[in-house]
Scaffold this motif. Structure first.
Motif, mmCIF file in Angstrom:
data_model
loop_
_atom_site.group_PDB
_atom_site.id
_atom_site.type_symbol
_atom_site.label_atom_id
_atom_site.label_comp_id
_atom_site.label_asym_id
_atom_site.label_seq_id
_atom_site.Cartn_x
_atom_site.Cartn_y
_atom_site.Cartn_z
ATOM 1 N N TYR A 165 10.598 34.118 68.272
ATOM 2 C CA TYR A 165 10.848 34.841 67.022
ATOM 3 C C TYR A 165 9.668 35.765 66.706
ATOM 4 O O TYR A 165 9.838 36.959 66.426
ATOM 5 C CB TYR A 165 11.078 33.829 65.896
ATOM 6 C CG TYR A 165 11.469 34.426 64.561
ATOM 7 C CD1 TYR A 165 11.879 35.760 64.418
ATOM 8 C CD2 TYR A 165 11.452 33.643 63.400
ATOM 9 C CE1 TYR A 165 12.248 36.274 63.183
ATOM 10 C CE2 TYR A 165 11.816 34.151 62.171
ATOM 11 C CZ TYR A 165 12.209 35.468 62.052
ATOM 12 O OH TYR A 165 12.569 35.980 60.838
ATOM 13 N N ARG B 54 15.730 39.175 59.794
ATOM 14 C CA ARG B 54 16.992 38.531 60.158
ATOM 15 C C ARG B 54 17.391 38.878 61.587
ATOM 16 O O ARG B 54 17.710 37.999 62.385
ATOM 17 C CB ARG B 54 18.066 39.001 59.175
ATOM 18 C CG ARG B 54 19.462 38.585 59.524
ATOM 19 C CD ARG B 54 20.414 39.133 58.475
ATOM 20 N NE ARG B 54 21.798 38.777 58.768
ATOM 21 C CZ ARG B 54 22.761 38.792 57.847
ATOM 22 N NH1 ARG B 54 22.488 39.151 56.600
ATOM 23 N NH2 ARG B 54 23.998 38.456 58.180
ATOM 24 N N LEU C 130 15.274 37.203 64.227
ATOM 25 C CA LEU C 130 15.575 35.777 64.374
ATOM 26 C C LEU C 130 16.824 35.576 65.225
ATOM 27 O O LEU C 130 16.839 34.763 66.158
ATOM 28 C CB LEU C 130 15.756 35.125 62.996
ATOM 29 C CG LEU C 130 16.168 33.652 62.985
ATOM 30 C CD1 LEU C 130 15.245 32.795 63.828
ATOM 31 C CD2 LEU C 130 16.229 33.120 61.548
ATOM 32 N N SER D 198 8.176 25.368 60.387
ATOM 33 C CA SER D 198 8.875 26.568 59.912
ATOM 34 C C SER D 198 8.016 27.286 58.876
ATOM 35 O O SER D 198 7.974 28.517 58.852
ATOM 36 C CB SER D 198 10.241 26.203 59.333
ATOM 37 O OG SER D 198 10.139 25.569 58.078
ATOM 38 N N TRP E 35 16.897 30.297 57.319
ATOM 39 C CA TRP E 35 16.953 29.478 58.521
ATOM 40 C C TRP E 35 17.111 27.995 58.169
ATOM 41 O O TRP E 35 17.984 27.311 58.681
ATOM 42 C CB TRP E 35 15.704 29.661 59.381
ATOM 43 C CG TRP E 35 15.506 28.530 60.335
ATOM 44 C CD1 TRP E 35 14.732 27.427 60.155
ATOM 45 C CD2 TRP E 35 16.156 28.359 61.603
ATOM 46 N NE1 TRP E 35 14.837 26.583 61.243
ATOM 47 C CE2 TRP E 35 15.708 27.126 62.137
ATOM 48 C CE3 TRP E 35 17.060 29.126 62.338
ATOM 49 C CZ2 TRP E 35 16.144 26.643 63.371
ATOM 50 C CZ3 TRP E 35 17.491 28.647 63.566
ATOM 51 C CH2 TRP E 35 17.036 27.418 64.071
ATOM 52 N N VAL F 190 23.340 30.673 60.125
ATOM 53 C CA VAL F 190 22.152 31.383 59.660
ATOM 54 C C VAL F 190 22.544 32.733 59.047
ATOM 55 O O VAL F 190 22.029 33.120 57.993
ATOM 56 C CB VAL F 190 21.135 31.560 60.806
ATOM 57 C CG1 VAL F 190 19.948 32.397 60.345
ATOM 58 C CG2 VAL F 190 20.657 30.206 61.302
#
Lengths: 218, 218
Positions: A81, A99, A102, A138, A174, A203
């Motif tokens: 990512y 977004r 990801l 995260s 996420w 997601v």
DNA sequence: CAACTTACGCCACTCAGTGGCATATTACAA
DNA sequence: TTGTAATATGCCACTGAGTGGCGTAAGTTG
């Protein structure tokens, strides 16, 4: 297929480096097998380390904690990512860029990663210590993304809360999307839809729902 | 004022309960003093426990971990927040309700809490283990708020991502607002403005900046 | 002042994680 | 090929958080 794991890409590295990769991969694979079979708390580090025939001291030269080796598959995703986002051209809303990066990272992972990731998420789901560790990871990814944003924009996040909020939003989406994914995957009626596709969909839905959540009323 | 702490409100409780409150408070106060003076990692549990003249076994009947006793002031805030939100009448956007309840909780804390909270946040700021624990605590509060939302709305958060997103947004705004608060408080030019007021302002600003962050462009 | 309940202390134990130093292995240069 | 520098590993003793079990002390209730 054995415990092959992530194929240990030995791109003509010096011998020593190849060995290190092999050791690392052996630790990750064996850990996931042992933890899956007998639970995270049911396996001591000494057992894991003996299985791989490595000293405990060496283990801690590869991983900072017992939790770390268990969620290695997640760490791999976060690295992808970060790479993806760093590579991306700034264009349009940053939330969209976060977004897209990801989703791209998710799509770019190989098939073996998917297998390990699913097993990892199941394990996380039933292990409080791993849930915490996964959540923390995260958040750390989120902070790294904000650093990246800072350098891109040349703005300090202490001067503009919006940067940090973007981090919260992206990884927050996420966390929401990934939350009950594996559990739901088990009794998924629509077979044929890949597990990964359903995760991506969740997601995406989370990102889509952000504006509506702001105005959700009693 | 000694290590008075949160005034141990003995609202005519049975003796045994008053003693428990006293022990708990002694642990919290002494922990904060010791950790402030010699760092979280520089003080062992045995030392803390000896200072308070309590067995280690007893300590773990009050707190789940060494980290827990260190951030007790934060836990107090979260409890107040949960109470406040549970008490609130549902009316208008939920995000506003979440925001208002948080601010009310902050305003409702007593002066001694403020003193301890500031010291706690400073400590957290320079202790990685406590940073992690604090982040996790905010995340768990977030989940409890979502549960509350679920019962209020009669909706399962697995069916409506927006509930979880609201949790992420509210506590996300908190995390952004609280981030460099104590550090900034140190060299605050405008004296007279209370520390708590500046925290509240930061959090409000974070909530305000949410819509703009969604559309922030390159 | 009994009989019950509940908190506490003590002790031995597990296990993750660390520091230090000797040893083995790989890399590299002559 | 051999010697040497660099680096990874192993071993060992140690710290410190957290737990289980059980006997004892203290508070509670009639």
């Amino acid at each position: 297929m054995g415990a092959s794991g992530a194929a240990v890409d030995a791109g003509r590295l010096p011998l020593r480096e190849r060995k290190k990769l092999r050791t690392r991969q052996a630790l990750v694979d064996t850990a996931l097998e042992l933890f899956t079979a007998r639970e995270f708390d049911g396996v001591t580090l000494d057992e894991l380390v003996d299985s791989v025939e490595v000293s405990k001291r060496t283990f801690f030269r590869y991983f900072a904690s017992k939790e770390d080796v268990a969620i290695a598959a997640e760490a791999q995703l976060w690295q992808a990512y970060l790479d993806e986002f760093a590579r991306a051209e700034p264009d349009g809303p940053f939330l969209t860029a976060l977004r897209t990066a990801l989703i791209s990272a998710l799509e770019g992972m190989d098939a073996d990663w998917e297998r390990r990731f699913i097993a990892t998420r199941r394990l996380i789901g039933r292990t409080p210590a791993l849930r915490d560790h996964s959540t923390l990871t995260s958040f750390k990814t989120q902070e790294l993304l904000v650093s990246e944003l800072e350098t891109t924009l040349g703005v300090d996040s202490r001067d503009d809360v919006r940067l940090r909020l973007l981090g919260e939003l992206a990884l927050g989406a996420w966390r929401c999307g990934a939350k009950n994914w594996v559990r739901a995957e088990r009794h998924s009626t629509r077979r044929g839809t890949g597990a990964r596709a359903s995760l991506i969909q969740r997601v995406e839905e989370a990102f889509d729902a952000i504006p509506a959540s702001l105005t959700l009323c009693a």
